[in-house]
Design a protein around this motif. Structure first.
Motif, PDB file in Angstrom:
ATOM      1  N   ARG A  23       0.835  -1.203   0.000  1.00 51.29           N
ATOM      2  CA  ARG A  23       0.000   0.000   0.000  1.00 51.29           C
ATOM      3  C   ARG A  23       0.871   1.255   0.000  1.00 51.29           C
ATOM      4  O   ARG A  23       0.546   2.247  -0.649  1.00 51.29           O
ATOM      5  CB  ARG A  23      -0.921  -0.006   1.219  1.00 51.29           C
ATOM      6  N   TRP A 198      -6.158   6.224  -4.420  1.00 51.45           N
ATOM      7  CA  TRP A 198      -5.072   5.400  -3.879  1.00 51.45           C
ATOM      8  C   TRP A 198      -4.477   5.889  -2.562  1.00 51.45           C
ATOM      9  O   TRP A 198      -3.855   5.114  -1.841  1.00 51.45           O
ATOM     10  CB  TRP A 198      -3.927   5.314  -4.906  1.00 51.45           C
ATOM     11  N   THR A 221      -4.898  -0.354   7.184  1.00 53.94           N
ATOM     12  CA  THR A 221      -4.563  -0.545   5.768  1.00 53.94           C
ATOM     13  C   THR A 221      -3.069  -0.357   5.527  1.00 53.94           C
ATOM     14  O   THR A 221      -2.524  -0.893   4.562  1.00 53.94           O
ATOM     15  CB  THR A 221      -5.341   0.443   4.866  1.00 53.94           C
TER      16      THR A 221
END
Length: 435
Positions: A23, A198, A221
């Motif tokens: 990520r 994003w 996340t």
């Protein structure tokens, strides 16, 4: 302290054990391209300035005004967008800034005269200032503590990539006119939607606003093992810009502003007039563009080397060594009496000056607490942009008065020496949690 021994901890501690994940790579890509766009916009017209001047019927002085217009608009824009990002969040500030820039830039491609073009470029600078100002603080607030310096320096590589893109566009589209280059710049504004998709909001900012659940969700996340804790922050009050000039921050702010001005003057005074300076030394326009492209390529290993060193030796030592080395390279370039010495001196200058910029972009974003980070970085950006606006005209005046290549370069290089001296009293921030 971690969530295993206490359910309450400072928000910065949630990044201490955080791994660098896929990520983070996606976030880095989104913000990297944003930085490429920022570089592209500020450099793209430089390499088609001849066509621009001919099309609008203006001389070098008029072209200089057009080239400086975006930076001029970005000065008040930076001062506005920094506090806005501290109030509404990093993510919406980046999104709306970049999208608005694209719309205004598209309009400037169809400007019928110099006055209209300058007005629209000032307006596009006002818009672009948001993403330009907040990109680095935003990225720093999403990174694991131990990866912050190295990863943020890599983000800076977007600058030479944007420079190469601008040179490539001038070669590919130059025959079609400056309008096509500006339209391509406007299309880049659509990248705002990638950032929105994003890049999550900063957990630092969310926690400071009391939005604990959202901060925990973002931390999950990002892979933080401490994401389920309750987070404390230094202050929940949105920073007053005048707080930058109070208490322990006063000295940091004054030095930071002077350093940003001197460092950007030294860089921008050279880059804006590099093709003209090289032609004074006998290079053709095509050779000058090739020279600039090779210089941009040399910037990339400069960034990479600085990234590898900053985690080991700290921001301050690496920055000082790189700025001094850049000044020596600039001296070599100024005194060059052969093509080889021109290339070698400028390559040393490019390698070390941009490596130093990569460290500075990170270091500069770590001086202030979350409540003031966007505002502090906006003041830094405004100081840079004042230099960006003034340097092209000042260097142009030196050239117009027949000062000559060597004397002009020595004046530019003096600002690098001042930069190194100003960095000495600033605090080291390597390995420290953000407040």
């Amino acid at each position: 302290m971690t969530a295993t021994d206490s359910r309450t901890l400072p928000i910065g501690a949630a990044f201490d054990r955080m791994p660098f994940t896929r990520r983070h790579v996606l976030i880095a890509l989104a913000l990297f391209i944003a930085f490429v766009i920022e570089s592209w916009e500020q450099l793209s017209l430089i390499y088609v300035s001849g066509d621009l001047g001919e099309d609008l019927g203006i001389g070098q002085a008029g072209v200089g005004v057009v080239l400086s217009a975006v930076a001029f608009g970005m000065i008040p824009g930076a001062l506005v967008w920094g506090p806005v990002a501290d109030r509404i969040g990093r993510k919406p500030a980046c999104f709306w800034s970049l999208l608005a820039y694209g719309v205004i830039a598209l309009g400037s491609a169809f400007a019928p005269d110099m006055a209209t073009l300058v007005t629209l470029r000032v307006a596009s600078g006002l818009a672009l200032a948001g993403v330009y100002t907040i990109t680095f603080p935003y990225f720093l607030e999403l990174l694991p503590t131990r990866s912050r310096g190295r990863a943020a320096v890599y983000l800076s590589i977007g600058w030479p990539i944007g420079m190469l893109a601008a040179i490539g566009a001038s070669v590919a589209f130059g025959d079609l006119g400056w309008h096509v280059v500006v339209i391509a710049s406007a299309a880049a504004g659509l990248w705002a939607f990638a950032i929105r998709a994003w890049v999550p909001e900063s957990p630092y900012w969310l926690a400071a606003r009391g939005r604990q659940d959202e901060a925990r969700q973002v931390l999950r996340t990002l892979g933080s093992p401490d994401a389920d804790a309750t987070f404390t922050v230094a202050t929940r009050r949105v920073g007053n810009p005048l707080d930058l000039l109070r208490g322990r921050l006063t000295k940091i702010t004054v030095v930071m502003l002077l350093l940003n001005f001197a460092f950007n003057w030294g860089y921008w005074g050279l880059q804006t007039w590099l093709p003209s300076l090289l032609q004074e030394k006998g290079l053709t326009l095509d050779a000058s563009l090739g020279f600039a492209a090779l210089s941009a390529l040399m910037m990339i290993p400069g960034y990479v080397s600085a990234s590898l060193l900053t985690g080991r030796f700290g921001r301050k030592k690496v920055f000082l060594v790189y700025v001094v080395a850049a000044a020596l390279g600039g001296l070599w370039f100024a005194l060059a009496d052969s093509t080889f010495e021109l290339y070698a001196g400028n390559f040393v200058l490019s390698f070390f000056s941009l490596g130093a910029w990569g460290v500075w972009n990170t270091w500069n974003g770590e001086f202030y607490p979350t409540a003031l980070r966007g505002t502090g970085y906006s003041w830094a950006t405004a100081s840079q942009l004042v230099a960006t606006t003034l340097a092209p005209s000042a260097v142009g005046a030196l050239l117009a008065n027949a000062t000559g290549f060597t004397a002009t370069m020595l004046v530019i290089n003096a600002f690098m020496v001042v930069t190194a001296l100003l960095a000495v009293p600033l605090p080291e921030t390597e390995g420290r949690e953000l407040e």
